[in-house]
Design a protein around this motif. Sequence first.
Motif, PDB file in Angstrom:
ATOM      1  N   THR A   1       0.825  -1.204   0.000  1.00 37.45           N
ATOM      2  CA  THR A   1       0.000   0.000   0.000  1.00 37.45           C
ATOM      3  C   THR A   1       0.862   1.258   0.000  1.00 37.45           C
ATOM      4  OG1 THR A   1      -0.227  -0.291   2.387  1.00 37.45           O
ATOM      5  CG2 THR A   1      -2.070  -0.995   1.017  1.00 37.45           C
ATOM      6  N   HIS A   2       2.085   1.165   0.489  1.00 38.24           N
ATOM      7  CA  HIS A   2       3.024   2.290   0.463  1.00 38.24           C
ATOM      8  C   HIS A   2       2.369   3.595   0.900  1.00 38.24           C
ATOM      9  CE1 HIS A   2       6.471   0.145  -1.278  1.00 38.24           C
ATOM     10  NE2 HIS A   2       5.556  -0.565  -1.928  1.00 38.24           N
ATOM     11  N   ASN A   3       1.753   3.551   2.080  1.00 34.68           N
ATOM     12  CA  ASN A   3       1.187   4.737   2.724  1.00 34.68           C
ATOM     13  C   ASN A   3      -0.063   5.288   2.034  1.00 34.68           C
ATOM     14  OD1 ASN A   3       1.231   6.599   4.847  1.00 34.68           O
ATOM     15  ND2 ASN A   3       2.316   8.107   3.642  1.00 34.68           N
TER      16      ASN A   3
ATOM     17  N   ASP B   1       5.027  -3.761   3.188  1.00 31.44           N
ATOM     18  CA  ASP B   1       5.208  -2.452   2.584  1.00 31.44           C
ATOM     19  C   ASP B   1       3.966  -1.598   2.826  1.00 31.44           C
ATOM     20  OD1 ASP B   1       7.811  -2.881   1.954  1.00 31.44           O
ATOM     21  OD2 ASP B   1       7.558  -2.816  -0.219  1.00 31.44           O
TER      22      ASP B   1
ATOM     23  N   CYS C   1       4.145   1.092   5.224  1.00 24.84           N
ATOM     24  CA  CYS C   1       4.822   2.393   5.266  1.00 24.84           C
ATOM     25  C   CYS C   1       4.245   3.406   6.250  1.00 24.84           C
ATOM     26  CB  CYS C   1       4.962   3.013   3.878  1.00 24.84           C
ATOM     27  SG  CYS C   1       5.939   1.978   2.764  1.00 24.84           S
ATOM     28  N   ASN C   2       3.116   3.122   6.861  1.00 30.15           N
ATOM     29  CA  ASN C   2       2.560   4.040   7.847  1.00 30.15           C
ATOM     30  C   ASN C   2       1.500   3.302   8.662  1.00 30.15           C
ATOM     31  OD1 ASN C   2       0.798   6.029   9.074  1.00 30.15           O
ATOM     32  ND2 ASN C   2       1.845   7.548   7.815  1.00 30.15           N
ATOM     33  N   GLU C   3       1.565   3.467   9.961  1.00 29.05           N
ATOM     34  CA  GLU C   3       0.631   2.774  10.855  1.00 29.05           C
ATOM     35  C   GLU C   3      -0.829   3.148  10.590  1.00 29.05           C
ATOM     36  OE1 GLU C   3       0.705   1.490  15.529  1.00 29.05           O
ATOM     37  OE2 GLU C   3       1.602   3.391  14.958  1.00 29.05           O
TER      38      GLU C   3
ATOM     39  N   VAL D   1      -2.336   3.192   7.872  1.00 29.92           N
ATOM     40  CA  VAL D   1      -2.886   2.213   6.928  1.00 29.92           C
ATOM     41  C   VAL D   1      -3.495   1.048   7.707  1.00 29.92           C
ATOM     42  CG1 VAL D   1      -2.302   0.538   5.131  1.00 29.92           C
ATOM     43  CG2 VAL D   1      -1.305   2.836   5.072  1.00 29.92           C
TER      44      VAL D   1
ATOM     45  N   ASN E   1      10.153  -1.871   3.079  1.00 31.44           N
ATOM     46  CA  ASN E   1       9.986  -0.424   3.247  1.00 31.44           C
ATOM     47  C   ASN E   1       9.338  -0.045   4.566  1.00 31.44           C
ATOM     48  OD1 ASN E   1      10.980   0.836   0.724  1.00 31.44           O
ATOM     49  ND2 ASN E   1       9.498  -0.564  -0.188  1.00 31.44           N
ATOM     50  N   ASP E   2       9.046  -1.017   5.413  1.00 33.93           N
ATOM     51  CA  ASP E   2       8.427  -0.745   6.715  1.00 33.93           C
ATOM     52  C   ASP E   2       9.524  -0.555   7.753  1.00 33.93           C
ATOM     53  OD1 ASP E   2       5.839  -0.930   5.671  1.00 33.93           O
ATOM     54  OD2 ASP E   2       5.871  -3.111   5.862  1.00 33.93           O
TER      55      ASP E   2
ATOM     56  N   GLY F   1      -1.304   0.137  -3.573  1.00 32.04           N
ATOM     57  CA  GLY F   1      -0.798   1.489  -3.355  1.00 32.04           C
ATOM     58  C   GLY F   1      -0.606   2.240  -4.654  1.00 32.04           C
TER      59      GLY F   1
END
Length: 162
Positions: A19-21, A42, A44-46, A48, A65-66, A133
């Motif tokens: 999802t890459h944020n 991947d 990238c942001n909690e 998500v 990327n996490d 993403g």
Amino acid sequence: MTSATPHPPPARIGLISDTHNLVRPEALAYLAGCDAIIHAGDICNEAVLDALAQIAPLTVVRGNNDVGEWAASLPTHATLAVQQVTILVVHDIADVPADPRKEAIGVVVTGHSHKPSISERDGVLFVNPGSAGPRRFKLPVSAGILTIEGARAEARVDPLLK
């Protein structure tokens, strides 16, 4: 007269990765009604994960990327049992054991490549839901559904954008 043993209804597991944020409304709508959701890394942001957790219980693995404090507690591998099927979740297919059948794995869910795929090898179902993403190259933006009924598992991957 004998009564049939009741079987649990089929389980509907949402599959999402890379999802890459980006939490697309199309992904949330696609996953609505699932019994559980697997995110194959991947993220990238909690935030998500917070959005997905409002839909169904989550199983999550850390992707390459996490990074950062929020991701430190995420496992690199996860297994879960749904009815009579054991599912292994890893971000990169290179991290799958050589013979997942030895560990009684029936389904392997991966991400990383952004390429959706479904294949069966030696009785093990391999599913990569692709990337939900940002679009990468000309690959589709997609997610998947894993349906489990008893010891049987079937998967599909669908585009999220037309």
